[in-house]
Enzyme design. Structure first.
Site, PDB file in Angstrom:
ATOM      1  N   ALA A  12       0.854  -1.204   0.000  1.00 42.82           N
ATOM      2  CA  ALA A  12       0.000   0.000   0.000  1.00 42.82           C
ATOM      3  C   ALA A  12       0.882   1.245   0.000  1.00 42.82           C
ATOM      4  O   ALA A  12       2.102   1.154   0.160  1.00 42.82           O
ATOM      5  CB  ALA A  12      -0.893   0.004   1.251  1.00 42.82           C
ATOM      6  N   PHE A  14       3.126   4.372   0.362  1.00 41.77           N
ATOM      7  CA  PHE A  14       4.485   4.736  -0.062  1.00 41.77           C
ATOM      8  C   PHE A  14       5.214   3.527  -0.644  1.00 41.77           C
ATOM      9  O   PHE A  14       5.889   3.628  -1.665  1.00 41.77           O
ATOM     10  CB  PHE A  14       5.328   5.234   1.120  1.00 41.77           C
ATOM     11  CG  PHE A  14       4.826   6.450   1.838  1.00 41.77           C
ATOM     12  CD1 PHE A  14       3.664   7.104   1.456  1.00 41.77           C
ATOM     13  CD2 PHE A  14       5.544   6.962   2.914  1.00 41.77           C
ATOM     14  CE1 PHE A  14       3.224   8.231   2.142  1.00 41.77           C
ATOM     15  CE2 PHE A  14       5.125   8.090   3.595  1.00 41.77           C
ATOM     16  CZ  PHE A  14       3.955   8.718   3.222  1.00 41.77           C
ATOM     17  N   ARG A  35      -0.057  -8.736   3.386  1.00 47.91           N
ATOM     18  CA  ARG A  35      -1.192  -9.110   2.515  1.00 47.91           C
ATOM     19  C   ARG A  35      -0.707  -9.729   1.206  1.00 47.91           C
ATOM     20  O   ARG A  35      -0.354  -9.029   0.265  1.00 47.91           O
ATOM     21  CB  ARG A  35      -2.073  -7.875   2.280  1.00 47.91           C
ATOM     22  CG  ARG A  35      -2.903  -7.520   3.520  1.00 47.91           C
ATOM     23  CD  ARG A  35      -3.599  -6.200   3.402  1.00 47.91           C
ATOM     24  NE  ARG A  35      -2.693  -5.071   3.535  1.00 47.91           N
ATOM     25  CZ  ARG A  35      -3.067  -3.792   3.484  1.00 47.91           C
ATOM     26  NH1 ARG A  35      -4.331  -3.491   3.291  1.00 47.91           N
ATOM     27  NH2 ARG A  35      -2.175  -2.825   3.627  1.00 47.91           N
ATOM     28  N   TYR A 149       3.587   7.076  18.590  1.00 47.93           N
ATOM     29  CA  TYR A 149       3.914   7.081  17.155  1.00 47.93           C
ATOM     30  C   TYR A 149       5.100   8.021  16.905  1.00 47.93           C
ATOM     31  O   TYR A 149       6.101   7.639  16.282  1.00 47.93           O
ATOM     32  CB  TYR A 149       2.709   7.501  16.315  1.00 47.93           C
ATOM     33  CG  TYR A 149       3.088   7.618  14.848  1.00 47.93           C
ATOM     34  CD1 TYR A 149       3.436   6.487  14.122  1.00 47.93           C
ATOM     35  CD2 TYR A 149       3.132   8.861  14.212  1.00 47.93           C
ATOM     36  CE1 TYR A 149       3.829   6.587  12.790  1.00 47.93           C
ATOM     37  CE2 TYR A 149       3.508   8.968  12.878  1.00 47.93           C
ATOM     38  CZ  TYR A 149       3.857   7.830  12.169  1.00 47.93           C
ATOM     39  OH  TYR A 149       4.245   7.932  10.860  1.00 47.93           O
ATOM     40  N   LEU A 181       2.419  15.698   6.229  1.00 46.71           N
ATOM     41  CA  LEU A 181       1.089  15.264   5.773  1.00 46.71           C
ATOM     42  C   LEU A 181       1.157  14.639   4.378  1.00 46.71           C
ATOM     43  O   LEU A 181       1.535  15.299   3.416  1.00 46.71           O
ATOM     44  CB  LEU A 181       0.166  16.486   5.735  1.00 46.71           C
ATOM     45  CG  LEU A 181      -1.309  16.222   5.413  1.00 46.71           C
ATOM     46  CD1 LEU A 181      -2.018  15.587   6.601  1.00 46.71           C
ATOM     47  CD2 LEU A 181      -2.005  17.532   5.018  1.00 46.71           C
TER      48      LEU A 181
HETATM   49  P1  NDP Z   1       0.042   2.645   4.580  1.00 47.72           P
HETATM   50  O1  NDP Z   1      -0.845   2.273   5.713  1.00 47.72           O
HETATM   51  O2  NDP Z   1      -0.571   2.986   3.279  1.00 47.72           O
HETATM   52  O3  NDP Z   1       1.091   1.472   4.316  1.00 47.72           O
HETATM   53  C1  NDP Z   1       1.737   0.850   5.385  1.00 47.72           C
HETATM   54  C2  NDP Z   1       2.460  -0.386   4.886  1.00 47.72           C
HETATM   55  O4  NDP Z   1       3.126  -0.984   6.008  1.00 47.72           O
HETATM   56  C3  NDP Z   1       1.516  -1.424   4.309  1.00 47.72           C
HETATM   57  O5  NDP Z   1       2.069  -1.948   3.129  1.00 47.72           O
HETATM   58  C4  NDP Z   1       1.449  -2.499   5.375  1.00 47.72           C
HETATM   59  O6  NDP Z   1       1.348  -3.782   4.772  1.00 47.72           O
HETATM   60  C5  NDP Z   1       2.825  -2.349   6.029  1.00 47.72           C
HETATM   61  N1  NDP Z   1       2.826  -2.894   7.385  1.00 47.72           N
HETATM   62  C6  NDP Z   1       2.196  -2.424   8.487  1.00 47.72           C
HETATM   63  N2  NDP Z   1       2.401  -3.261   9.521  1.00 47.72           N
HETATM   64  C7  NDP Z   1       3.176  -4.276   9.055  1.00 47.72           C
HETATM   65  C8  NDP Z   1       3.705  -5.443   9.621  1.00 47.72           C
HETATM   66  N3  NDP Z   1       3.498  -5.799  10.911  1.00 47.72           N
HETATM   67  N4  NDP Z   1       4.450  -6.267   8.857  1.00 47.72           N
HETATM   68  C9  NDP Z   1       4.674  -5.964   7.559  1.00 47.72           C
HETATM   69  N5  NDP Z   1       4.195  -4.879   6.949  1.00 47.72           N
HETATM   70  C10 NDP Z   1       3.445  -4.047   7.696  1.00 47.72           C
HETATM   71  O7  NDP Z   1       0.967   3.837   5.135  1.00 47.72           O
HETATM   72  P2  NDP Z   1       1.974   4.845   4.390  1.00 47.72           P
HETATM   73  O8  NDP Z   1       2.367   4.326   3.077  1.00 47.72           O
HETATM   74  O9  NDP Z   1       1.401   6.197   4.497  1.00 47.72           O
HETATM   75  O10 NDP Z   1       3.205   4.803   5.403  1.00 47.72           O
HETATM   76  C11 NDP Z   1       4.428   4.181   5.107  1.00 47.72           C
HETATM   77  C12 NDP Z   1       5.470   4.631   6.123  1.00 47.72           C
HETATM   78  O11 NDP Z   1       5.611   6.035   6.060  1.00 47.72           O
HETATM   79  C13 NDP Z   1       5.123   4.312   7.573  1.00 47.72           C
HETATM   80  O12 NDP Z   1       6.301   3.946   8.239  1.00 47.72           O
HETATM   81  C14 NDP Z   1       4.577   5.624   8.101  1.00 47.72           C
HETATM   82  O13 NDP Z   1       4.749   5.732   9.495  1.00 47.72           O
HETATM   83  C15 NDP Z   1       5.447   6.602   7.339  1.00 47.72           C
HETATM   84  N6  NDP Z   1       4.897   7.944   7.173  1.00 47.72           N
HETATM   85  C16 NDP Z   1       3.631   8.152   6.675  1.00 47.72           C
HETATM   86  C17 NDP Z   1       3.153   9.448   6.505  1.00 47.72           C
HETATM   87  C18 NDP Z   1       1.778   9.743   6.003  1.00 47.72           C
HETATM   88  O14 NDP Z   1       1.282  10.858   6.245  1.00 47.72           O
HETATM   89  N7  NDP Z   1       1.124   8.846   5.290  1.00 47.72           N
HETATM   90  C19 NDP Z   1       4.013  10.612   6.790  1.00 47.72           C
HETATM   91  C20 NDP Z   1       5.304  10.265   7.327  1.00 47.72           C
HETATM   92  C21 NDP Z   1       5.716   8.997   7.471  1.00 47.72           C
HETATM   93  P3  NDP Z   1       0.415  -4.992   5.270  1.00 47.72           P
HETATM   94  O15 NDP Z   1      -0.747  -4.392   5.993  1.00 47.72           O
HETATM   95  O16 NDP Z   1       0.053  -5.703   4.005  1.00 47.72           O
HETATM   96  O17 NDP Z   1       1.314  -5.795   6.127  1.00 47.72           O
HETATM   97  C1  8X3 Z   2       2.663  10.813   9.509  1.00 49.49           C
HETATM   98  C2  8X3 Z   2       2.588  12.291   9.643  1.00 49.49           C
HETATM   99  O1  8X3 Z   2       1.659  14.186  11.086  1.00 49.49           O
HETATM  100  O2  8X3 Z   2       0.241  12.252  10.739  1.00 49.49           O
HETATM  101  O3  8X3 Z   2       3.859  10.327  10.003  1.00 49.49           O
HETATM  102  O4  8X3 Z   2       2.117  12.115  12.197  1.00 49.49           O
HETATM  103  S1  8X3 Z   2       1.616  12.709  10.990  1.00 49.49           S
END
Ligand code: NDP
Ligand code: 8X3
Length: 252
Positions: A12, A14, A35, A149, A181
């Site tokens: 999913a 990033f 998944r 977090y 964001l």
């Molecule tokens: P999503 O929820 O879209 O994707 C998260 C991904 O992490 C999924 O592919 C999920 O796969 C995987 N994941 C979660 N838990 C597990 C696990 N236990 N084992 C293996 N895979 C896991 O989130 P984003 O793409 O937005 O986030 C990606 C990263 O970027 C994260 O680390 C997040 O903290 C960070 N981030 C996100 C921001 C945002 O605003 N969106 C901003 C800054 C940082 P599956 O469920 O299939 O296992």
């Molecule tokens: C994701 C950005 O501001 O929702 O890491 O924590 S925030």
């Protein structure tokens, strides 16, 4: 010879965008996540340069077994993108669910360091590698409900800084990317467990998109081998850090 990248959380958001971008840029990509059907769909879309590999970041035994479990020809990982991660809940610390805290620590911190530890020796032995981690602005700027977090992402930042020290003298690069964001992923649905509340997070904004993150990852990887980008903090133009909080009318 194509380089091999392992992208965690490629089912999913990033990670999926990064997997697409890296295959497009000529990498062979090991795409991981829990998944399986999404990993299979990615493989069907991207072809033989995408290896779907189920990996739960909360499963220490599976992480430890990873190097021996990869098919022949896929074992020498040149690029590790530590992207898998999640936020669960927005409750204040005094009301938060401890199980949510444990899951965030297990995935964002424990799994991430274990996987890094498992893949680093190969990078050092080959004198070639790049570890890219997904931190967050939440690791720098506190906000209400960010408690654990944000703390996991502060850990990510200091871990990558310390990795740079340990890897000094080896051609292994480390980059921590800290987005603010960002929409177009499942992050807020996972965090808030409510589609309407998740959509409201981005209402009236033009957030970063997963393709912006993938573009940035591709850029840091593309730089000459002697260039290390240590950290990048990025936000959409519609976001800025600011504001200390003051509580008024408190009881003595
Ligand atoms: P999503 O929820 O879209 O994707 C998260 C991904 O992490 C999924 O592919 C999920 O796969 C995987 N994941 C979660 N838990 C597990 C696990 N236990 N084992 C293996 N895979 C896991 O989130 P984003 O793409 O937005 O986030 C990606 C990263 O970027 C994260 O680390 C997040 O903290 C960070 N981030 C996100 C921001 C945002 O605003 N969106 C901003 C800054 C940082 P599956 O469920 O299939 O296992
Ligand atoms: C994701 C950005 O501001 O929702 O890491 O924590 S925030």
């Amino acid at each position: 010879m194509k380089q091999t990248a392992l992208v965690t959380g490629a089912t999913a958001g990033f990670g999926k965008a990064i997997a697409h971008r890296l295959v497009h840029d000529g990498y062979r990509v090991i795409a991981t996540g829990r998944r399986q059907e999404r990993l299979d769909a990615l493989a069907a879309e991207l072809g033989p340069d995408l290896l779907p590999f189920r990996l739960d970041m909360d499963d220490a035994a599976a992480i430890a077994a990873l190097p021996g479990s990869l098919p022949e020809g896929w074992c020498d990982v040149d690029v590790l993108v530590n992207n898998a991660g999640l936020a669960l809940g927005m409750e204040k610390a005094q009301d938060a669910d401890i199980a949510n805290w444990q899951t965030m620590i297990s995935t964002n911190v424990t799994g991430m360091v274990e996987l890094t530890r498992v893949l680093l020796p190969g990078m050092v032995a080959r004198d070639r590698g790049h570890v890219v981690t997904l931190g967050s602005t939440a690791g720098t700027y506190p906000y209400t409900g960010g408690n654990v977090y944000g703390a996991t992402k502060a850990f990510v930042r200091q871990f990558t800084r310390n990795l740079r020290c340990d890897l000094l003298g080896h051609n292994v690069r480390v980059t921590n990317l800290e987005p603010g964001l960002c929409g177009g992923s499942e992050f807020s649905q996972v965090r808030l467990r409510d589609d309407a509340k998740a959509a409201a997070v981005y209402e009236g904004t033009k957030p970063l998109l997963p393709t912006d993150i993938a573009e940035t990852v591709a850029w840091v990887l593309s730089l000459p081998r002697h260039v290390n980008i240590n950290e990048i903090e990025m936000m959409p133009v519609c976001q800025a850090a600011g504001g200390l909080a003051v509580a008024r009318g408190m009881k003595d």
